[in-house]
Design a protein around this motif. Structure first.
Motif, PDB file in Angstrom:
ATOM      1  N   LEU A   1       0.820  -1.222   0.000  1.00  0.00           N
ATOM      2  CA  LEU A   1       0.000   0.000   0.000  1.00  0.00           C
ATOM      3  C   LEU A   1       0.848   1.265   0.000  1.00  0.00           C
ATOM      4  O   LEU A   1       0.436   2.297  -0.528  1.00  0.00           O
ATOM      5  N   GLU A   2       2.029   1.196   0.602  1.00  0.00           N
ATOM      6  CA  GLU A   2       2.914   2.358   0.644  1.00  0.00           C
ATOM      7  C   GLU A   2       4.075   2.234  -0.345  1.00  0.00           C
ATOM      8  O   GLU A   2       5.010   3.020  -0.313  1.00  0.00           O
ATOM      9  N   GLY A   3       3.986   1.242  -1.215  1.00  0.00           N
ATOM     10  CA  GLY A   3       5.061   1.005  -2.171  1.00  0.00           C
ATOM     11  C   GLY A   3       5.033   1.965  -3.350  1.00  0.00           C
ATOM     12  O   GLY A   3       4.103   2.769  -3.502  1.00  0.00           O
ATOM     13  N   PRO A   4       6.060   1.908  -4.207  1.00  0.00           N
ATOM     14  CA  PRO A   4       6.163   2.840  -5.334  1.00  0.00           C
ATOM     15  C   PRO A   4       5.012   2.757  -6.326  1.00  0.00           C
ATOM     16  O   PRO A   4       4.607   3.770  -6.898  1.00  0.00           O
ATOM     17  N   VAL A   5       4.466   1.539  -6.540  1.00  0.00           N
ATOM     18  CA  VAL A   5       3.362   1.402  -7.503  1.00  0.00           C
ATOM     19  C   VAL A   5       2.135   2.165  -7.018  1.00  0.00           C
ATOM     20  O   VAL A   5       1.529   2.947  -7.771  1.00  0.00           O
ATOM     21  N   ASN A   6       1.765   1.976  -5.751  1.00  0.00           N
ATOM     22  CA  ASN A   6       0.599   2.684  -5.209  1.00  0.00           C
ATOM     23  C   ASN A   6       0.866   4.175  -5.027  1.00  0.00           C
ATOM     24  O   ASN A   6      -0.066   4.988  -5.082  1.00  0.00           O
ATOM     25  N   THR A   7       2.114   4.528  -4.836  1.00  0.00           N
ATOM     26  CA  THR A   7       2.469   5.954  -4.758  1.00  0.00           C
ATOM     27  C   THR A   7       2.166   6.640  -6.084  1.00  0.00           C
ATOM     28  O   THR A   7       1.603   7.749  -6.113  1.00  0.00           O
ATOM     29  N   ILE A   8       2.518   5.975  -7.187  1.00  0.00           N
ATOM     30  CA  ILE A   8       2.226   6.518  -8.520  1.00  0.00           C
ATOM     31  C   ILE A   8       0.718   6.572  -8.763  1.00  0.00           C
ATOM     32  O   ILE A   8       0.190   7.547  -9.317  1.00  0.00           O
ATOM     33  N   VAL A   9       0.017   5.502  -8.330  1.00  0.00           N
ATOM     34  CA  VAL A   9      -1.445   5.460  -8.494  1.00  0.00           C
ATOM     35  C   VAL A   9      -2.098   6.637  -7.771  1.00  0.00           C
ATOM     36  O   VAL A   9      -2.999   7.307  -8.298  1.00  0.00           O
ATOM     37  N   LYS A  10      -1.639   6.922  -6.540  1.00  0.00           N
ATOM     38  CA  LYS A  10      -2.195   8.031  -5.753  1.00  0.00           C
ATOM     39  C   LYS A  10      -1.873   9.391  -6.370  1.00  0.00           C
ATOM     40  O   LYS A  10      -2.681  10.319  -6.291  1.00  0.00           O
ATOM     41  N   LEU A  11      -0.704   9.502  -7.012  1.00  0.00           N
ATOM     42  CA  LEU A  11      -0.347  10.750  -7.680  1.00  0.00           C
ATOM     43  C   LEU A  11      -1.317  11.086  -8.817  1.00  0.00           C
ATOM     44  O   LEU A  11      -1.573  12.253  -9.109  1.00  0.00           O
ATOM     45  N   PHE A  12      -1.849  10.053  -9.442  1.00  0.00           N
ATOM     46  CA  PHE A  12      -2.804  10.257 -10.541  1.00  0.00           C
ATOM     47  C   PHE A  12      -4.252  10.233 -10.045  1.00  0.00           C
ATOM     48  O   PHE A  12      -5.193  10.147 -10.855  1.00  0.00           O
ATOM     49  N   GLY A  13      -4.426  10.275  -8.727  1.00  0.00           N
ATOM     50  CA  GLY A  13      -5.770  10.367  -8.160  1.00  0.00           C
ATOM     51  C   GLY A  13      -6.472   9.059  -7.933  1.00  0.00           C
ATOM     52  O   GLY A  13      -7.665   9.023  -7.607  1.00  0.00           O
ATOM     53  N   GLY A  14      -5.780   7.944  -8.076  1.00  0.00           N
ATOM     54  CA  GLY A  14      -6.399   6.633  -7.879  1.00  0.00           C
ATOM     55  C   GLY A  14      -6.346   6.182  -6.434  1.00  0.00           C
ATOM     56  O   GLY A  14      -5.681   6.795  -5.593  1.00  0.00           O
ATOM     57  N   ASP A  15      -7.077   5.119  -6.143  1.00  0.00           N
ATOM     58  CA  ASP A  15      -7.081   4.546  -4.797  1.00  0.00           C
ATOM     59  C   ASP A  15      -6.043   3.429  -4.716  1.00  0.00           C
ATOM     60  O   ASP A  15      -5.928   2.609  -5.648  1.00  0.00           O
ATOM     61  N   PRO A  16      -5.270   3.375  -3.633  1.00  0.00           N
ATOM     62  CA  PRO A  16      -4.260   2.308  -3.495  1.00  0.00           C
ATOM     63  C   PRO A  16      -4.909   0.926  -3.427  1.00  0.00           C
ATOM     64  O   PRO A  16      -6.010   0.771  -2.897  1.00  0.00           O
ATOM     65  N   VAL A  17      -4.212  -0.044  -4.003  1.00  0.00           N
ATOM     66  CA  VAL A  17      -4.710  -1.427  -4.050  1.00  0.00           C
ATOM     67  C   VAL A  17      -3.625  -2.353  -3.533  1.00  0.00           C
ATOM     68  O   VAL A  17      -2.451  -2.198  -3.877  1.00  0.00           O
ATOM     69  N   LEU A  18      -4.002  -3.333  -2.716  1.00  0.00           N
ATOM     70  CA  LEU A  18      -3.055  -4.339  -2.259  1.00  0.00           C
ATOM     71  C   LEU A  18      -3.033  -5.455  -3.311  1.00  0.00           C
ATOM     72  O   LEU A  18      -3.757  -6.437  -3.232  1.00  0.00           O
ATOM     73  N   TYR A  19      -2.204  -5.270  -4.329  1.00  0.00           N
ATOM     74  CA  TYR A  19      -2.238  -6.105  -5.524  1.00  0.00           C
ATOM     75  C   TYR A  19      -2.022  -7.591  -5.245  1.00  0.00           C
ATOM     76  O   TYR A  19      -2.645  -8.438  -5.881  1.00  0.00           O
ATOM     77  N   LEU A  20      -1.147  -7.903  -4.305  1.00  0.00           N
ATOM     78  CA  LEU A  20      -0.836  -9.308  -4.030  1.00  0.00           C
ATOM     79  C   LEU A  20      -1.865  -9.983  -3.129  1.00  0.00           C
ATOM     80  O   LEU A  20      -1.746 -11.172  -2.824  1.00  0.00           O
ATOM     81  N   ALA A  21      -2.866  -9.257  -2.703  1.00  0.00           N
ATOM     82  CA  ALA A  21      -3.945  -9.850  -1.912  1.00  0.00           C
ATOM     83  C   ALA A  21      -5.289  -9.650  -2.591  1.00  0.00           C
ATOM     84  O   ALA A  21      -6.338  -9.857  -1.982  1.00  0.00           O
ATOM     85  N   ASP A  22      -5.267  -9.256  -3.870  1.00  0.00           N
ATOM     86  CA  ASP A  22      -6.492  -9.016  -4.632  1.00  0.00           C
ATOM     87  C   ASP A  22      -6.528  -9.991  -5.800  1.00  0.00           C
ATOM     88  O   ASP A  22      -5.651  -9.954  -6.677  1.00  0.00           O
ATOM     89  N   ASP A  23      -7.542 -10.859  -5.818  1.00  0.00           N
ATOM     90  CA  ASP A  23      -7.585 -11.886  -6.864  1.00  0.00           C
ATOM     91  C   ASP A  23      -7.808 -11.313  -8.266  1.00  0.00           C
ATOM     92  O   ASP A  23      -7.644 -12.015  -9.258  1.00  0.00           O
ATOM     93  N   ARG A  24      -8.155 -10.043  -8.385  1.00  0.00           N
ATOM     94  CA  ARG A  24      -8.310  -9.417  -9.706  1.00  0.00           C
ATOM     95  C   ARG A  24      -6.966  -9.097 -10.347  1.00  0.00           C
ATOM     96  O   ARG A  24      -6.854  -9.035 -11.580  1.00  0.00           O
ATOM     97  N   TYR A  25      -5.948  -8.880  -9.532  1.00  0.00           N
ATOM     98  CA  TYR A  25      -4.653  -8.432 -10.046  1.00  0.00           C
ATOM     99  C   TYR A  25      -3.531  -9.443  -9.849  1.00  0.00           C
ATOM    100  O   TYR A  25      -2.468  -9.298 -10.456  1.00  0.00           O
ATOM    101  N   PHE A  26      -3.760 -10.453  -9.016  1.00  0.00           N
ATOM    102  CA  PHE A  26      -2.652 -11.318  -8.625  1.00  0.00           C
ATOM    103  C   PHE A  26      -2.016 -12.020  -9.823  1.00  0.00           C
ATOM    104  O   PHE A  26      -0.781 -12.068  -9.941  1.00  0.00           O
ATOM    105  N   ARG A  27      -2.821 -12.582 -10.717  1.00  0.00           N
ATOM    106  CA  ARG A  27      -2.253 -13.299 -11.869  1.00  0.00           C
ATOM    107  C   ARG A  27      -1.446 -12.373 -12.774  1.00  0.00           C
ATOM    108  O   ARG A  27      -0.394 -12.759 -13.303  1.00  0.00           O
ATOM    109  N   THR A  28      -1.918 -11.143 -12.937  1.00  0.00           N
ATOM    110  CA  THR A  28      -1.192 -10.169 -13.766  1.00  0.00           C
ATOM    111  C   THR A  28       0.178  -9.875 -13.165  1.00  0.00           C
ATOM    112  O   THR A  28       1.189  -9.866 -13.877  1.00  0.00           O
TER     113      THR A  28
END
Length: 316
Positions: free
Chosen positions: A149-176
């Protein structure tokens, strides 16, 4: 009499020639011994344990003393609905890695081979190889930090106005994330064989193409890629052997209970059955099924390559 003497002389000449070859290549033969011992000890000797798939294994009685169970464990596997979910996950993840990951080393080798600066090329090659030598235990920790949640990927997402996502605990993004990190770890090492194949192409072909006015991309499409096709075909056939190997080390170090529904594969399922729950016979039966599927796929893809008119590019 003369015919028999001639035959004997020929046989002696053949024996002498074989002895000469042995003396000439004896160092190479000696270098083969560690590799042969490795496969004999860790690949062929353990094959005796396959009989566990047809027995009710009891630790105190051992493999020989355990009673035979026939196809009971296979029936249990195929009657378990969860096994089919595990099989589906394995096939999906494996084919994602194959479809998106297989072309990357080829493209990387082709593009890098067009760079004229030798020092820069060697630097890029060396850097691309490094992730292959890093354990997934270490890489898993790195990627957990990057996608936290505080990593560089979510930092970039927040800079563009998005909501942070816990990618490795979300079954929508894990395979990607799984496929992308797998490509990152292996594309450099996988490109070595393609670099070698490109280096073996006759330079006169490129010189003739330049004289005819062919640019870099035309030389790539009409010379490099066609000359790489035999290697690509063989690598594709060999990669089918591991189509049910979705990457135990990677998934084991990156998945969690939140993503079991999309991340649990045959290897992690076998790990739990065999080492956690101690159902050794069931785990062996699953492993045998997996090996059988891999064997069938190798034969099928090899046959497909032949049907496509590429008989010279098949394994046999």
């Amino acid at each position: 009499m003369s015919e028999s003497v001639t035959t004997r002389q020929l046989q002696q000449a053949v024996v002498k020639e074989e002895r000469k070859k042995w003396k000439r290549y004896r160092v190479l033969y000696v270098m083969l011994i560690p590799g042969m011992l490795f496969y004999l000890i860790f690949h062929y000797a353990p094959m005796y344990g396959v009989v566990l798939a047809f027995k009710d294994f009891r630790i105190l009685e051992g493999i020989v003393g355990s009673p035979w169970a026939g196809f009971k464990h296979f029936e249990d596997i195929f009657s378990d609905p969860y096994f089919f979910n595990v099989l589906k996950n394995t096939i999906i993840i494996s084919f994602y890695k194959l479809i998106f990951g297989f072309p990357v080393p080829i493209l990387f080798a082709l593009l890098l081979s067009e760079i004229m600066n030798a020092k820069f090329k060697k630097l890029v090659q060396t850097v691309s190889y490094l992730p292959h030598f890093i354990s997934w235990v270490v890489l898993g920790g790195i990627f957990f930090t990057i996608f936290s949640l505080e990593g560089p990927v979510n930092t970039i997402v927040k800079l563009f106005g998005g909501d942070p996502v816990l990618y490795l605990a979300d079954d929508r993004y894990f395979r990607t994330v799984l496929v992308l990190t797998s490509i990152f770890q292996g594309f450099g090492w996988g490109s070595i064989i393609y670099f070698a194949a490109i280096a073996s192409i006759d330079p006169q072909l490129y010189e003739a193409a330049v004289i005819d006015g062919a640019g870099r991309f035309k030389r790539m499409f009409y010379i490099s890629i066609p000359m790489l096709m035999p290697v690509i075909s063989i690598m594709l056939i060999l990669s089918m052997a591991g189509v049910l190997d979705a990457g135990f080390d990677q998934i084991f170090n990156m998945y969690n209970t939140q993503v079991y529904s999309v991340a649990d594969i045959i290897d992690t399922y076998v790990y739990r059955q065999g080492l956690v729950e101690m159902n050794y016979s069931t785990a062996t039966a699953i492993g045998l099924f997996k090996s059988l599927v891999a064997l069938i796929l190798i034969f099928a893809v090899n046959r497909l390559v032949k049907l496509m008119g590429q008989k010279d590019h098949a394994l046999w």
